[in-house]
Structures are given as structure tokens and as C-alpha cells.
Write an enzyme that holds these catalytic residues in place. Sequence first.
Site, PDB file in Angstrom:
ATOM      1  N   LYS A  31      95.021  53.601 -20.993  1.00 19.87           N
ATOM      2  CA  LYS A  31      96.445  53.361 -20.797  1.00 19.87           C
ATOM      3  C   LYS A  31      96.658  52.511 -19.545  1.00 19.87           C
ATOM      4  O   LYS A  31      97.213  51.436 -19.605  1.00 19.87           O
ATOM      5  CB  LYS A  31      97.207  54.692 -20.675  1.00 19.87           C
ATOM      6  CG  LYS A  31      96.944  55.675 -21.812  1.00 19.87           C
ATOM      7  CD  LYS A  31      97.556  55.254 -23.120  1.00 19.87           C
ATOM      8  CE  LYS A  31      96.983  55.946 -24.347  1.00 19.87           C
ATOM      9  NZ  LYS A  31      97.059  57.391 -24.406  1.00 19.87           N
TER      10      LYS A  31
ATOM     11  N   ASP B 154      96.852  66.424 -17.598  1.00 18.79           N
ATOM     12  CA  ASP B 154      96.507  65.198 -18.322  1.00 18.79           C
ATOM     13  C   ASP B 154      97.336  64.070 -17.700  1.00 18.79           C
ATOM     14  O   ASP B 154      98.563  64.079 -17.788  1.00 18.79           O
ATOM     15  CB  ASP B 154      96.861  65.395 -19.804  1.00 18.79           C
ATOM     16  CG  ASP B 154      96.626  64.138 -20.645  1.00 18.79           C
ATOM     17  OD1 ASP B 154      96.275  63.078 -20.093  1.00 18.79           O
ATOM     18  OD2 ASP B 154      96.814  64.237 -21.880  1.00 18.79           O
TER      19      ASP B 154
ATOM     20  N   TRP C 176     100.981  65.256 -27.022  1.00 21.20           N
ATOM     21  CA  TRP C 176      99.652  65.413 -26.409  1.00 21.20           C
ATOM     22  C   TRP C 176      99.473  66.804 -25.835  1.00 21.20           C
ATOM     23  O   TRP C 176      98.408  67.405 -25.970  1.00 21.20           O
ATOM     24  CB  TRP C 176      99.412  64.343 -25.352  1.00 21.20           C
ATOM     25  CG  TRP C 176      99.380  62.960 -25.933  1.00 21.20           C
ATOM     26  CD1 TRP C 176     100.209  61.925 -25.625  1.00 21.20           C
ATOM     27  CD2 TRP C 176      98.478  62.461 -26.944  1.00 21.20           C
ATOM     28  NE1 TRP C 176      99.876  60.823 -26.377  1.00 21.20           N
ATOM     29  CE2 TRP C 176      98.831  61.120 -27.179  1.00 21.20           C
ATOM     30  CE3 TRP C 176      97.421  63.024 -27.660  1.00 21.20           C
ATOM     31  CZ2 TRP C 176      98.154  60.326 -28.121  1.00 21.20           C
ATOM     32  CZ3 TRP C 176      96.746  62.239 -28.585  1.00 21.20           C
ATOM     33  CH2 TRP C 176      97.120  60.907 -28.806  1.00 21.20           C
TER      34      TRP C 176
HETATM   35  C1  LIG Z   1      96.687  58.459 -25.332  1.00 23.79           C
HETATM   36  C2  LIG Z   1      96.787  59.817 -24.770  1.00 23.79           C
HETATM   37  C3  LIG Z   1      95.898  60.844 -25.127  1.00 23.79           C
HETATM   38  C4  LIG Z   1      94.821  60.657 -26.153  1.00 23.79           C
HETATM   39  O1  LIG Z   1      93.823  59.842 -25.680  1.00 23.79           O
HETATM   40  P1  LIG Z   1      92.483  59.581 -26.508  1.00 23.79           P
HETATM   41  O2  LIG Z   1      91.600  58.949 -25.485  1.00 23.79           O
HETATM   42  O3  LIG Z   1      92.831  58.677 -27.641  1.00 23.79           O
HETATM   43  O4  LIG Z   1      91.962  60.885 -26.983  1.00 23.79           O
HETATM   44  C5  LIG Z   1      96.044  62.056 -24.513  1.00 23.79           C
HETATM   45  N1  LIG Z   1      96.998  62.283 -23.599  1.00 23.79           N
HETATM   46  C6  LIG Z   1      97.860  61.319 -23.231  1.00 23.79           C
HETATM   47  C7  LIG Z   1      98.898  61.617 -22.212  1.00 23.79           C
HETATM   48  C8  LIG Z   1      97.789  60.065 -23.804  1.00 23.79           C
HETATM   49  O5  LIG Z   1      98.665  59.115 -23.450  1.00 23.79           O
END
Ligand SMILES: *Cc1c(COP(=O)(O)O)cnc(C)c1O
Length: 360
Positions: free
Chosen positions: A195, A171, A101
Amino acid sequence: MARVYNFSAGPSVLPEAVLKQAADEMLDYKGSGMSVMEMSHRSKVYDNIIKEAEKDLRDLLAIPDNYKVLFLQGGASQQFAAIPMNLMKNGVADYIITGQWAKKAYEEAKKYGTANAIASSADKTFSYIPDCSDLPISEDADYVYICHNNTIYGTAFKELPNTKGKILVADMSSDILSQPVNVSDYGMIYFGVQKNVGPAGVVVVIIREDLIRDDVMPFTPTMLKYKTQADNDSLYNTPPCYGIYICGLVFKWVKEMGGLEAMKIHNEKKAAILYDFLDSSKMFKGTVVPKDRSLMNVPFVTGNDELDAKFVKEATEAGFVNLKGHRSVGGMRASIYNAMPIEGVQKLVEFMKAFEEANS
Ligand SMILES: *Cc1c(COP(=O)(O)O)cnc(C)c1O
């Protein structure tokens, strides 16, 4: 009704109490005579939903007044572009690459300016967090970027990087609300909610007000400009109304559980059950350097692909689902987000013990 123990990395398990409440309110939300799905985002009743969701999130994270909270769409991945478009003033940013990511965010940022990879753990399949105490931070960096919890590899930052005064952007898609966060350590925090918070379709941005600017990159789409969203309280256009409502219910649930200090204790307890077993097992091994282990995502392997597949199959049959590791890592991964009850982890470990006995 048989609910399974769902170890999915995302979209993932939600608190049963929240799902039940949503079911109860499905046809008639609080006497409005309609579902939240059916109401105008400009109505008074919806305005209360989004305002209350924001207020509860602010309470949980103790978000200072000089930060805006935005409820947006496009997922976390959309932010990979929005961040450089909005925050690169000098056209420079530093990225710490701790997994897929972070790497995707870095690759995207390169389209808009100079993105520097100042540290990486790619050399050991992202199984650790690099030492970030004295990195070559660029003098004119507009921000330093991290992925706080690496969903795929199961690592997490326990200590923030020394950004040498630069703004930190994080993030937190897979660990927000799992423990307290000192928001003022960051210029911006964002998370896709699917998540640990809600259904897919909502991404939340928490951003310091002075970073919300009008002079963004000239080609920035109106919708991706934080100022558009901030000036309109996330209602510039139709927001993901229903998803925000569910997030709001989850915020209330976390509050009822005792807030983030209590979540942290709950999550540490759960993770310890699994990690302690992995450390004592002769068959199963954790893949991450112990000091960098995530509380949320626990990857593990047997070292034998066939045995891994057999384990995943038998676990699924026993009601422990979505344990297959990410396609880039293989093996298994148990995601044990806030809503995973402690019994889920206890029973998984019992199952693993029995599997180990039967297969060695
Ligand atoms: C799942 C995830 C993403 C991507 O998320 P989307 O909403 O599918 O774009 C980005 N960063 C992390 C840490 C993730 O776990």
C-alpha cells in the site's frame, strides 16, 4: 513515457525516484555484476541490503531496541492466523471491527481461540470509528486488535483504544510511514508493504521481544512462528529479496523527504485539498464521518451509480486511474499514499470541478 496519476488502493503508486534507481541498478547492483534478483540471500552484498533496510525503518519509526523487525511473506492476511497462533497464551483476544480487514482477522482468530468482537461500526457501513475509551476488554485477553487505517472504508484511528493494560496489536498496512507512530504503544505492528511502502510480497512485523515465544500453539507452522523468524533475522528461508530491496529504497526516500513528521504535513496538505472540495461540492460527497477520515484513502460518491461510472470512465481517460471504489462500497475511492504528489490531488480536484460543472 506517460505516467498516470495512480489512485490505486494497492498495489499502488511508488516514488518515481525509487523506480528510476531500481532501473539503474537492475543489471549491476553496485558493482556486484548482477541484479538484486539474482544474488544469494546469504551473500554479503544482500546482507547489507536487508540490514540497511531494517536500520532505516528503525530510524524512521524510532523503533525501540526491545522490538524485533521481521521481513516476512504471505501478506497481511497470513498474519490474521499467525497473530493468534503466536500471541494467544490464554486463548482469548478482543477485536475491534472497523471494516473488512479487521473482520477477516477476527474470523480467522476464531479458529484458534476465543475471539471477541468488543466494538464494531458495521451498523453504518464502517463509516466511523467506534468510541473505544471504555470497552468491555476481556479480563484474560492476550491482546486487543485493531486495523489502524481502514483501506476500504477510509477511516482511521486518531486516538488509540483504551486497552486497559492489554497489549495492542495493529494492522497498519495502509498507513505505515504516513505519519509518526509511537511504537511502544503497541505490542505488535504489522503491515503488508504494497500500500504505502513497496511491491507486493513483503509483510513487515514489528514485535516486542517478550511477545516472541517458544510455547506457541503446538500446530503453528515453523514458518509462522515469530521465534523462527526472529532467531534467524528473517533469513530462516529465502526471504522476498527483491521486494525488501525496494522497501529499503523507499525507506531512504522517506528519510530524504524529511522523515515521518514531514510526510505527515505533506499528507495532511494533500488530504485537505480533496476533503475541502468534497465538503464544498454539491455533486460529490465523502462517505466518512469527518473526525474519523483517513489521510490515505478517500472514498466518495455522487449518490448516482450511473454518474459514478461516468466519472470513473472520464477520469481514467484523463489520466486519473484506479478511482473506482471497492466492490463492497461502490462509488469512488482515491488512495493518496506517500508517493502521490500534491499536483496529482490538485489536478484531480480540478477535474472533479470541471466534471461537476459539465454534469449539473
Ligand atoms: C490490503 C490490506 C490487507 C491485505 O493485505 P494482503 O497482503 O493482500 O494480505 C490487510 N489489511 C489492510 C489494512 C489492507 O489494506
